[in-house]
Scaffold this active site. Sequence first.
Site, PDB file in Angstrom:
ATOM      1  N   HIS A  66       0.836  -1.208   0.000  1.00 56.82           N
ATOM      2  CA  HIS A  66       0.000   0.000   0.000  1.00 56.82           C
ATOM      3  C   HIS A  66       0.869   1.255   0.000  1.00 56.82           C
ATOM      4  O   HIS A  66       0.652   2.189  -0.796  1.00 56.82           O
ATOM      5  CB  HIS A  66      -0.907  -0.024   1.234  1.00 56.82           C
ATOM      6  CG  HIS A  66      -1.755   1.206   1.390  1.00 56.82           C
ATOM      7  ND1 HIS A  66      -3.087   1.239   1.038  1.00 56.82           N
ATOM      8  CD2 HIS A  66      -1.463   2.446   1.853  1.00 56.82           C
ATOM      9  CE1 HIS A  66      -3.578   2.441   1.279  1.00 56.82           C
ATOM     10  NE2 HIS A  66      -2.605   3.200   1.780  1.00 56.82           N
ATOM     11  N   GLU A  67       1.863   1.297   0.887  1.00 59.12           N
ATOM     12  CA  GLU A  67       2.705   2.493   0.984  1.00 59.12           C
ATOM     13  C   GLU A  67       3.615   2.654  -0.240  1.00 59.12           C
ATOM     14  O   GLU A  67       3.904   3.776  -0.660  1.00 59.12           O
ATOM     15  CB  GLU A  67       3.536   2.438   2.264  1.00 59.12           C
ATOM     16  CG  GLU A  67       2.718   2.415   3.546  1.00 59.12           C
ATOM     17  CD  GLU A  67       1.746   3.581   3.655  1.00 59.12           C
ATOM     18  OE1 GLU A  67       2.035   4.668   3.115  1.00 59.12           O
ATOM     19  OE2 GLU A  67       0.676   3.395   4.263  1.00 59.12           O
ATOM     20  N   HIS A  70       1.743   4.547  -2.699  1.00 55.26           N
ATOM     21  CA  HIS A  70       1.860   5.994  -2.494  1.00 55.26           C
ATOM     22  C   HIS A  70       3.185   6.521  -3.034  1.00 55.26           C
ATOM     23  O   HIS A  70       3.243   7.585  -3.660  1.00 55.26           O
ATOM     24  CB  HIS A  70       1.760   6.326  -1.005  1.00 55.26           C
ATOM     25  CG  HIS A  70       0.371   6.243  -0.464  1.00 55.26           C
ATOM     26  ND1 HIS A  70      -0.729   6.721  -1.144  1.00 55.26           N
ATOM     27  CD2 HIS A  70      -0.103   5.739   0.707  1.00 55.26           C
ATOM     28  CE1 HIS A  70      -1.815   6.518  -0.420  1.00 55.26           C
ATOM     29  NE2 HIS A  70      -1.475   5.918   0.703  1.00 55.26           N
ATOM     30  N   MET A  84      -5.181   0.156  -2.416  1.00 55.59           N
ATOM     31  CA  MET A  84      -5.007   1.570  -2.100  1.00 55.59           C
ATOM     32  C   MET A  84      -6.206   2.125  -1.329  1.00 55.59           C
ATOM     33  O   MET A  84      -6.330   3.329  -1.167  1.00 55.59           O
ATOM     34  CB  MET A  84      -4.783   2.381  -3.377  1.00 55.59           C
ATOM     35  CG  MET A  84      -3.486   2.034  -4.100  1.00 55.59           C
ATOM     36  SD  MET A  84      -2.029   2.007  -3.013  1.00 55.59           S
ATOM     37  CE  MET A  84      -1.991   3.704  -2.443  1.00 55.59           C
ATOM     38  N   ALA A 203     -21.055   2.864 -25.428  1.00 60.13           N
ATOM     39  CA  ALA A 203     -21.601   1.778 -24.618  1.00 60.13           C
ATOM     40  C   ALA A 203     -22.674   1.061 -25.419  1.00 60.13           C
ATOM     41  O   ALA A 203     -23.399   1.683 -26.194  1.00 60.13           O
ATOM     42  CB  ALA A 203     -22.185   2.313 -23.311  1.00 60.13           C
TER      43      ALA A 203
END
Length: 363
Positions: A66-67, A70, A84, A203
């Site tokens: 996770h870090e 960042h 995240m 779409a």
Amino acid sequence: MLDRRYGGAVCPDDLDGPGKVLAHAMLPTGARNDVSEVHIDHRETWHIALTPNPQNSHHLLRTLVHEIGHSLGLSHTTDENSLMYAYSPSVDWPVVLGMEDVLAVRNLYDAAKDEPSTVVPAEPTVVQTTTTPATTTTASPEPPDPCTWRDIDTMLVLRKRLFITQGQYAWSIGLGGKIVDRPFFLRDYVRFLPKTVTRLSAAYQTVKGDLVLFADGWVYMVSYPTLELRASWPRRITDLGLPPNAVINAALNSHTGRTYVIYNDYAVLEMDECNMTARGYHTLQTIFPGIPSSTCTAYRYTDGHLYFVHRDRFFAYNEFTETVTRSGEFDLDAIGVTCPREDILRKLWDLLARLARSSVAFD
């Protein structure tokens, strides 16, 4: 040890011991030789093995990934399945990148990074203490008034309702067409879209009922009505047989069950939906005679026609006779949605005013 970037302190934010903030990282500044840093609170109870973490502990690998996200430049996401996500879940194993994580990295590093960004403060990872994620209130731009539209991004008929998208907003309108509902944010329903997506290019609904969405060079196959991303999706437009520089104008599944993707203003790819690859390549005039190039929207409607929007005009096309049956200035009236007109509202206001005056006179 001192760091002059933070006025002599190595860490700009102190960690707080057990609970709450687990770690934080510095987002990249873009400066030459800049090194991003990850700081872990050593007073937390960490599980370091590649196995599920015991209760009341935190998986070190998941927190580090996770870090590191960042440190690569990724911000927090509202998707609870994403690494995240701002809160650490109770079960941190297995450590698997979510689709939004993968797309965010691709979007970030596929783009050129020529200009350095400003210094961004660290984003802390915290222990989740509630099932409701923390939110901040920000001013949202006013959604456009559908009654002023002269074009739309996409339109689908699903379960007796029209679903229309314009920019980041979507509208659900009954086929009766008398009331325009309040808009909702597109990402509130299709949460797998990266935050960088500000509109859908095209779409359509497949014969099997799935939705196919085009956005920023990617294609998403979505189950309906659950709106969950299908396995092995999204895919790049090149996986469908489109050129890498293709700009998607529109896509539709016709009344005869044939699927077309219009791109680069005049080119048409016919799709084989059994394996989602190209069946053939055509020009717009070959497949739809009388439809001008640079069509921005195409959709199948309940009146048996295919509709094409070119700039501020619509063209109703009969694919069985291969002719344009009618055309005109585009607005919601063209698809049977009646908007309140200013003169009607003024007459209603005048009528109410006269009734009020009459009521006073007879008191």
